[in-house]
Motif scaffolding. Structure first.
Motif, PDB file in Angstrom:
ATOM      1  N   LEU A   4       1.025  -1.416   0.064  1.00 29.71           N
ATOM      2  CA  LEU A   4       0.146   0.060  -0.107  1.00 29.71           C
ATOM      3  C   LEU A   4       0.633   0.997  -0.092  1.00 29.71           C
ATOM      4  CD1 LEU A   4      -2.834   1.266   0.116  1.00 29.71           C
ATOM      5  CD2 LEU A   4      -2.851   1.046   2.544  1.00 29.71           C
ATOM      6  N   ALA A   5       1.924   1.190   0.793  1.00 26.40           N
ATOM      7  CA  ALA A   5       2.936   2.414   0.957  1.00 26.40           C
ATOM      8  C   ALA A   5       3.370   2.569  -0.528  1.00 26.40           C
ATOM      9  CB  ALA A   5       3.773   2.119   1.890  1.00 26.40           C
ATOM     10  N   LEU A   6       4.052   1.742  -1.238  1.00 27.56           N
ATOM     11  CA  LEU A   6       4.449   1.768  -2.334  1.00 27.56           C
ATOM     12  C   LEU A   6       3.563   1.972  -3.593  1.00 27.56           C
ATOM     13  CD1 LEU A   6       6.821  -1.527  -2.305  1.00 27.56           C
ATOM     14  CD2 LEU A   6       7.479   0.886  -2.222  1.00 27.56           C
ATOM     15  N   SER A   7       2.362   1.751  -3.324  1.00 30.26           N
ATOM     16  CA  SER A   7       1.174   2.400  -4.433  1.00 30.26           C
ATOM     17  C   SER A   7       0.953   3.779  -4.027  1.00 30.26           C
ATOM     18  CB  SER A   7      -0.025   1.453  -3.894  1.00 30.26           C
ATOM     19  OG  SER A   7      -1.035   2.058  -4.842  1.00 30.26           O
ATOM     20  N   VAL A   8       1.135   4.104  -2.857  1.00 27.50           N
ATOM     21  CA  VAL A   8       0.712   5.646  -2.521  1.00 27.50           C
ATOM     22  C   VAL A   8       1.816   6.509  -3.113  1.00 27.50           C
ATOM     23  CG1 VAL A   8       0.651   7.294  -0.759  1.00 27.50           C
ATOM     24  CG2 VAL A   8      -0.429   5.308  -0.616  1.00 27.50           C
ATOM     25  N   LEU A   9       3.243   5.725  -3.040  1.00 29.45           N
ATOM     26  CA  LEU A   9       4.488   6.487  -3.322  1.00 29.45           C
ATOM     27  C   LEU A   9       4.523   6.658  -5.038  1.00 29.45           C
ATOM     28  CD1 LEU A   9       7.198   7.778  -2.876  1.00 29.45           C
ATOM     29  CD2 LEU A   9       8.149   5.329  -3.000  1.00 29.45           C
ATOM     30  N   SER A  10       4.107   5.669  -5.547  1.00 28.44           N
ATOM     31  CA  SER A  10       4.020   5.435  -6.896  1.00 28.44           C
ATOM     32  C   SER A  10       3.104   6.529  -7.676  1.00 28.44           C
ATOM     33  CB  SER A  10       3.597   4.235  -7.586  1.00 28.44           C
ATOM     34  OG  SER A  10       4.760   3.128  -7.122  1.00 28.44           O
ATOM     35  N   SER A  11       1.836   6.468  -6.940  1.00 28.72           N
ATOM     36  CA  SER A  11       0.729   7.480  -7.326  1.00 28.72           C
ATOM     37  C   SER A  11       1.234   8.939  -7.261  1.00 28.72           C
ATOM     38  CB  SER A  11      -0.399   7.352  -6.512  1.00 28.72           C
ATOM     39  OG  SER A  11      -0.933   5.904  -6.922  1.00 28.72           O
ATOM     40  N   THR A  12       1.963   9.338  -6.009  1.00 26.94           N
ATOM     41  CA  THR A  12       2.355  10.721  -5.807  1.00 26.94           C
ATOM     42  C   THR A  12       3.588  10.879  -6.740  1.00 26.94           C
ATOM     43  OG1 THR A  12       2.053  10.091  -3.595  1.00 26.94           O
ATOM     44  CG2 THR A  12       3.376  12.165  -4.045  1.00 26.94           C
ATOM     45  N   LEU A  13       4.242   9.939  -7.138  1.00 24.83           N
ATOM     46  CA  LEU A  13       5.172  10.250  -8.234  1.00 24.83           C
ATOM     47  C   LEU A  13       4.622  10.962  -9.463  1.00 24.83           C
ATOM     48  CD1 LEU A  13       8.141   7.444  -7.491  1.00 24.83           C
ATOM     49  CD2 LEU A  13       8.162  10.268  -7.088  1.00 24.83           C
ATOM     50  N   ALA A 216       8.945   8.927 -17.960  1.00 27.82           N
ATOM     51  CA  ALA A 216       9.079   9.182 -16.466  1.00 27.82           C
ATOM     52  C   ALA A 216       7.713   8.937 -15.810  1.00 27.82           C
ATOM     53  CB  ALA A 216       9.300  10.612 -16.327  1.00 27.82           C
ATOM     54  N   LEU A 217       6.494   9.068 -16.495  1.00 24.00           N
ATOM     55  CA  LEU A 217       5.158   8.784 -16.075  1.00 24.00           C
ATOM     56  C   LEU A 217       4.630   7.265 -15.947  1.00 24.00           C
ATOM     57  CD1 LEU A 217       2.763  10.234 -15.213  1.00 24.00           C
ATOM     58  CD2 LEU A 217       1.836  10.461 -17.456  1.00 24.00           C
ATOM     59  N   GLY A 218       4.946   6.809 -17.039  1.00 28.72           N
ATOM     60  CA  GLY A 218       4.898   5.142 -17.154  1.00 28.72           C
ATOM     61  C   GLY A 218       5.228   4.235 -16.073  1.00 28.72           C
ATOM     62  N   VAL A 219       6.296   4.421 -15.580  1.00 28.81           N
ATOM     63  CA  VAL A 219       6.933   3.558 -14.614  1.00 28.81           C
ATOM     64  C   VAL A 219       6.146   3.714 -13.433  1.00 28.81           C
ATOM     65  CG1 VAL A 219       8.875   2.798 -13.186  1.00 28.81           C
ATOM     66  CG2 VAL A 219       9.208   3.289 -15.709  1.00 28.81           C
ATOM     67  N   PRO A 220       5.967   4.888 -12.578  1.00 20.20           N
ATOM     68  CA  PRO A 220       5.281   4.773 -11.459  1.00 20.20           C
ATOM     69  C   PRO A 220       3.873   4.557 -11.721  1.00 20.20           C
ATOM     70  CG  PRO A 220       5.996   7.006 -12.290  1.00 20.20           C
ATOM     71  CD  PRO A 220       6.699   5.907 -13.032  1.00 20.20           C
ATOM     72  N   ILE A 225      -0.805   0.643 -10.002  1.00 22.67           N
ATOM     73  CA  ILE A 225      -1.842  -0.356 -10.050  1.00 22.67           C
ATOM     74  C   ILE A 225      -1.242  -1.626  -9.607  1.00 22.67           C
ATOM     75  CG2 ILE A 225      -3.176  -1.476 -11.705  1.00 22.67           C
ATOM     76  CD1 ILE A 225      -4.023   1.421 -11.249  1.00 22.67           C
ATOM     77  N   PHE A 226      -0.047  -2.037  -9.905  1.00 17.74           N
ATOM     78  CA  PHE A 226       0.308  -3.314  -9.540  1.00 17.74           C
ATOM     79  C   PHE A 226       0.400  -3.322  -7.976  1.00 17.74           C
ATOM     80  CE2 PHE A 226       4.211  -5.513  -8.073  1.00 17.74           C
ATOM     81  CZ  PHE A 226       3.922  -6.732  -8.789  1.00 17.74           C
ATOM     82  N   PHE A 227       0.861  -2.354  -7.191  1.00 18.68           N
ATOM     83  CA  PHE A 227       1.052  -2.518  -5.940  1.00 18.68           C
ATOM     84  C   PHE A 227      -0.214  -2.404  -5.253  1.00 18.68           C
ATOM     85  CE2 PHE A 227       5.473  -1.445  -6.324  1.00 18.68           C
ATOM     86  CZ  PHE A 227       6.245  -2.445  -5.710  1.00 18.68           C
ATOM     87  N   LEU A 228      -1.198  -1.621  -5.778  1.00 24.34           N
ATOM     88  CA  LEU A 228      -2.730  -1.397  -5.424  1.00 24.34           C
ATOM     89  C   LEU A 228      -3.438  -2.484  -5.087  1.00 24.34           C
ATOM     90  CD1 LEU A 228      -5.133   0.355  -4.186  1.00 24.34           C
ATOM     91  CD2 LEU A 228      -5.720   0.588  -6.625  1.00 24.34           C
ATOM     92  N   ILE A 250      -2.114   9.658  -0.710  1.00 26.81           N
ATOM     93  CA  ILE A 250      -1.714  10.278  -2.055  1.00 26.81           C
ATOM     94  C   ILE A 250      -2.009  11.709  -2.002  1.00 26.81           C
ATOM     95  CG2 ILE A 250      -2.117  10.593  -4.413  1.00 26.81           C
ATOM     96  CD1 ILE A 250      -2.964   7.613  -4.207  1.00 26.81           C
ATOM     97  N   VAL A 251      -3.188  12.202  -1.314  1.00 25.13           N
ATOM     98  CA  VAL A 251      -3.659  13.776  -1.213  1.00 25.13           C
ATOM     99  C   VAL A 251      -2.501  14.206  -0.448  1.00 25.13           C
ATOM    100  CG1 VAL A 251      -5.312  15.352  -0.122  1.00 25.13           C
ATOM    101  CG2 VAL A 251      -6.074  13.507  -1.666  1.00 25.13           C
ATOM    102  N   MET A 252      -2.228  13.732   1.069  1.00 24.54           N
ATOM    103  CA  MET A 252      -1.208  14.245   1.800  1.00 24.54           C
ATOM    104  C   MET A 252       0.160  14.152   1.347  1.00 24.54           C
ATOM    105  SD  MET A 252      -0.867  12.983   5.905  1.00 24.54           S
ATOM    106  CE  MET A 252       0.139  11.613   5.446  1.00 24.54           C
ATOM    107  N   LEU A 253       0.467  13.181   0.829  1.00 24.16           N
ATOM    108  CA  LEU A 253       1.902  13.306   0.417  1.00 24.16           C
ATOM    109  C   LEU A 253       2.133  14.153  -0.820  1.00 24.16           C
ATOM    110  CD1 LEU A 253       4.850  11.836   0.656  1.00 24.16           C
ATOM    111  CD2 LEU A 253       4.200  10.153  -0.742  1.00 24.16           C
ATOM    112  N   SER A 254       0.960  14.137  -1.693  1.00 27.06           N
ATOM    113  CA  SER A 254       1.322  15.249  -2.933  1.00 27.06           C
ATOM    114  C   SER A 254       1.364  16.494  -2.365  1.00 27.06           C
ATOM    115  CB  SER A 254      -0.144  14.866  -3.844  1.00 27.06           C
ATOM    116  OG  SER A 254       0.085  13.745  -4.406  1.00 27.06           O
TER     117      SER A 254
END
Length: 287
Positions: A4-13, A216-220, A225-228, A250-254
């Motif tokens: 979940l943490a990795l999904s949040v990080l990826s979405s924030t990137l 740059a967008l495609g990898v995160p 989705i993968f980690f979610l 995501i909102v908070m980290l962004s």
């Protein structure tokens, strides 16, 4: 929780990449389509089995990536149009508030149980999303312009709910990479058809900057989705908690990265939203 943490990080990137698009004048539509191609290739690279088209089309979930791919492109374009017509804040709220849909479906269809404190946490999460998204002086919207944010809300909620459905009913752990890859591949194909039709009026120009932006967008994007999906398979949290934590974090980290990297200035209600986001995360995750 790590997934979940990795999904949040990826979405924030993804958020960071979009902000950099403005800085480096990257054309969003072309970068988005490139990003889907890249995300598809990342999934194919991570898939340990043999890619057999005949075998994939015989799976119970083969139609899912097609539907989700079309939805991804459609909702992206609706978000872009809604941002232009109704504003960034309205569209942002509509997108993140859509977490209500998979939460309700999780409770109603999959009989997931929520404690009173978790319900309070979800309500606070919605309020946190609203307050954090108000970067403009205030959210005002004409009644005639409500359709676009409503479609964004419904579309985003349907995407999250569909991901939960396929994770619950169809996918094995080994199929997650190829499923995610096919979703992005179908989104890329839909986008290519779209710009192919558009090129009849406006000739298509290949721009190296757009390609780099798409990479740059495609990898995160792929890993979000993968980690979610992997987080949804965890026994630690039900899907209602996962979607709530994912969206609010995501909102908070962004918001925090917006301050640190792009010198965004927050109003008091934005800080209140961040505080409520932290509280909602504690209530949903720990209780």
């Amino acid at each position: 929780m790590i997934d979940l943490a990795l999904s949040v990080l990826s979405s924030t990137l993804i958020f960071v990449a979009f902000k950099l698009f403005d800085v480096y004048k990257v054309q969003t539509l072309y970068a988005i389509i490139t990003n889907y191609v890249v995300a598809c290739l990342v999934g194919l690279f991570l898939y340990e089995g043999n890619v057999d088209v005949a075998q994939l089309t015989s799976t119970s979930w083969y139609w899912g990536p097609i539907a989700l791919g079309v939805l991804f492109i459609t909702i992206f374009n609706l978000m872009a149009k809604s941002t232009q017509v109704s504003g960034v804040s309205v569209t942002s709220v509509a997108t993140k508030m859509s977490l209500v849909i998979p939460v309700v479906v999780g409770v109603a269809v999959y009989k997931e149980e929520l404690s009173l404190l978790q319900i309070i946490g979800i309500v606070l999460a919605l309020l946190a999303v609203y307050l954090s998204s108000q970067k403009e002086k205030g959210i005002t919207i004409n009644r005639k312009d409500l359709l676009l944010p409503l479609l964004v809300f419904l579309g985003s909620g349907i995407i999250d709910t569909s991901i939960k459905y396929f994770e619950e009913e169809h996918l094995t752990d080994q199929e997650i990479p190829i499923f995610s890859s096919m979703v992005f591949g179908c989104a890329a194909l839909t986008g290519l058809i779209f710009i192919g039709i558009k090129s009849f009026k406006t000739p298509l120009r290949v721009n190296f900057r757009n390609i780099l932006g798409g990479i740059a967008l495609g990898v995160p994007n792929y890993f979000s989705i993968f980690f979610l999906i992997r987080a949804l398979r965890s026994d630690m949290l039900n899907s209602a908690a996962v979607f709530t934590l994912n969206n609010v974090a995501i909102v908070m980290l962004s918001t925090i990265l917006g301050i640190l990297l792009f010198k965004e200035r927050l109003r008091p209600k934005n800080w209140g939203g961040v505080a409520l986001a932290i509280l909602s995360i504690v209530l949903v995750a720990l209780f």
